[in-house]
Design an enzyme around this catalytic site. Structure first.
Site, PDB file in Angstrom:
ATOM      1  CB  SER A  86      -2.437   8.409  -3.295  1.00 48.58           C
ATOM      2  OG  SER A  86      -3.708   8.930  -3.635  1.00 48.58           O
ATOM      3  CG  HIS A 136      -0.060  12.010  -4.603  1.00 47.86           C
ATOM      4  ND1 HIS A 136       0.791  12.598  -5.524  1.00 47.86           N
ATOM      5  CD2 HIS A 136      -1.151  11.627  -5.305  1.00 47.86           C
ATOM      6  CE1 HIS A 136       0.232  12.572  -6.727  1.00 47.86           C
ATOM      7  NE2 HIS A 136      -0.958  11.987  -6.617  1.00 47.86           N
ATOM      8  CG  ASP A 188      -4.629  11.883  -6.197  1.00 49.60           C
ATOM      9  OD1 ASP A 188      -3.850  12.182  -7.122  1.00 49.60           O
ATOM     10  OD2 ASP A 188      -4.473  10.879  -5.476  1.00 49.60           O
ATOM     11  CG  MET A 199      -9.375  14.016  -9.092  1.00 46.12           C
ATOM     12  SD  MET A 199     -10.026  12.347  -9.178  1.00 46.12           S
ATOM     13  CE  MET A 199      -8.630  11.388  -8.575  1.00 46.12           C
ATOM     14  CG  HIS A 203      -1.877  14.352  -9.453  1.00 43.61           C
ATOM     15  ND1 HIS A 203      -2.151  13.008  -9.594  1.00 43.61           N
ATOM     16  CD2 HIS A 203      -1.813  14.856 -10.719  1.00 43.61           C
ATOM     17  CE1 HIS A 203      -2.258  12.722 -10.888  1.00 43.61           C
ATOM     18  NE2 HIS A 203      -2.072  13.833 -11.592  1.00 43.61           N
ATOM     19  CG  MET A 222      -5.493  14.422 -11.980  1.00 44.11           C
ATOM     20  SD  MET A 222      -5.881  12.905 -11.116  1.00 44.11           S
ATOM     21  CE  MET A 222      -5.480  13.378  -9.458  1.00 44.11           C
ATOM     22  CG  MET A 231      -0.677  10.453 -14.736  1.00 47.78           C
ATOM     23  SD  MET A 231      -0.961  10.430 -12.967  1.00 47.78           S
ATOM     24  CE  MET A 231      -2.262   9.208 -12.781  1.00 47.78           C
ATOM     25  N   GLY A 276      -7.923   9.589 -12.346  1.00 48.14           N
ATOM     26  CA  GLY A 276      -9.341   9.686 -11.982  1.00 48.14           C
ATOM     27  C   GLY A 276      -9.731   8.828 -10.786  1.00 48.14           C
ATOM     28  N   GLY A 283      -8.395   5.649  -7.770  1.00 44.53           N
ATOM     29  CA  GLY A 283      -7.396   4.773  -7.169  1.00 44.53           C
ATOM     30  C   GLY A 283      -7.721   3.325  -7.504  1.00 44.53           C
ATOM     31  N   GLY A 284      -6.828   2.434  -7.156  1.00 40.58           N
ATOM     32  CA  GLY A 284      -7.099   1.006  -7.260  1.00 40.58           C
ATOM     33  C   GLY A 284      -7.045   0.410  -8.653  1.00 40.58           C
ATOM     34  CG  ASP A 339      -0.311   9.037  -9.084  1.00 48.37           C
ATOM     35  OD1 ASP A 339      -0.774   8.097  -8.413  1.00 48.37           O
ATOM     36  OD2 ASP A 339      -0.875  10.145  -9.204  1.00 48.37           O
ATOM     37  N   GLY A 367      -1.315   2.418  -9.277  1.00 48.05           N
ATOM     38  CA  GLY A 367      -1.138   0.971  -9.221  1.00 48.05           C
ATOM     39  C   GLY A 367       0.217   0.503  -8.727  1.00 48.05           C
ATOM     40  N   GLY A 403      -1.431   4.578  -3.266  1.00 51.48           N
ATOM     41  CA  GLY A 403      -2.620   4.691  -2.433  1.00 51.48           C
ATOM     42  C   GLY A 403      -2.978   3.335  -1.868  1.00 51.48           C
ATOM     43  CB  THR A 404      -4.595   0.420  -3.514  1.00 49.81           C
ATOM     44  OG1 THR A 404      -5.508   1.268  -4.217  1.00 49.81           O
ATOM     45  CG2 THR A 404      -5.299  -0.849  -3.101  1.00 49.81           C
TER      46      THR A 404
END
Ligand code: DX5
Ligand code: ZN
Length: 224
Positions: free
Chosen positions: A9, A34, A36, A38, A67, A69, A138, A143, A145-146, A172, A174, A194-195
């Site tokens: 991500s 990926h 995101d 939004m 993705h 959103m 999900m 909304g 990351g992390g 997607d 965590g 992502g993280t």
């Protein structure tokens, strides 16, 4: 048998050098990227739109896993197709007619994905199983990351996998080395992270570990 696709991500990347971050992920073994998207309505955050995807696709030859959103996913299909998006994944909660939207995405030349938020039952997408190219389950509230991985979403992945053995199922939110086993065992084969990828000391190794876990579990599932 669905094979592993690892989709870092870019939300965790440096947006000031986004194309370079994309290339860096591909060089570490990423299969997809990926993105995101939004809109500040569907989720309390705003990121990027078609103009950015268009710039990126000019610099890259990569699979752009978008993705969406956003509140009115019907609105952006043509713009994203023109921009070079490969897969357009909308949220089931954001549309009245998911089946027609999948047709529109296909007609525009993209793959169609359908995403479900953690509290949305998987029954809402079951009748789209033969039509969609991917289902995104999900594992955090969309909304940001992390956030912490929600293992309680895994029964949804299991149910989907049991019914659709060949479907691409994406998880997607965590996802990290501590919980990849839970996602892979449930039957997910497209891994967004992502993280855990961007902060890893060994990015290639992390991507390879995700891939191996997924492919091992998919081989076991295929034998059952
Ligand atoms: C959250 C996004 C995710 C997020 C994943 O709304 O959809 O793609 O960037 O980031 P991590 O892996 O840090 O949870
Ligand atoms: Zn995402």
């Amino acid at each position: 048998m669905p094979i592993a696709k690892i989709s870092p991500s870019l939300l965790s990347g440096d947006f000031g050098i986004l194309a370079a971050e994309c290339k860096r992920m591909v060089s570490h073994g990423a299969d997809w990227l990926h993105m995101d998207v939004m809109d500040g309505h569907f989720v309390p955050n705003i990121t990027i739109g078609a103009p950015v995807i268009s710039c990126l696709s000019k610099h890259l030859n990569a699979f752009l896993d978008c993705h969406m959103m956003v509140s009115h996913p019907e609105k952006w299909v043509d713009d994203f197709a023109k921009a070079g998006a490969s897969l357009y994944c909308f949220h089931i909660e954001a549309t009245e007619n998911a089946s027609a939207l999948i047709d529109k995405i296909h007609a525009a030349g993209m793959k169609a994905g359908v995403a479900v938020k953690p509290k949305t039952p998987i029954s809402t997408v079951m009748d789209l199983g033969d039509k969609m190219d991917m289902c995104l389950v999900m594992t955090v509230e969309p909304g940001f990351g992390g956030q912490r991985f929600m293992a309680e979403c895994m029964p949804k992945v299991r149910e989907l996998r049991a019914r659709f053995p060949d479907l691409d199922i994406e998880v997607d939110g965590g996802i990290a080395l501590e919980n990849i086993d839970a996602a892979a065992e449930a039957g997910a084969n497209v891994i967004v992270a992502g993280t855990s990828i961007f902060k890893a000391s060994d990015i290639s190794g992390t991507i390879e570990t995700f891939r191996t876990k997924v492919n091992t579990e998919q081989a076991l599932l295929a034998k059952k």
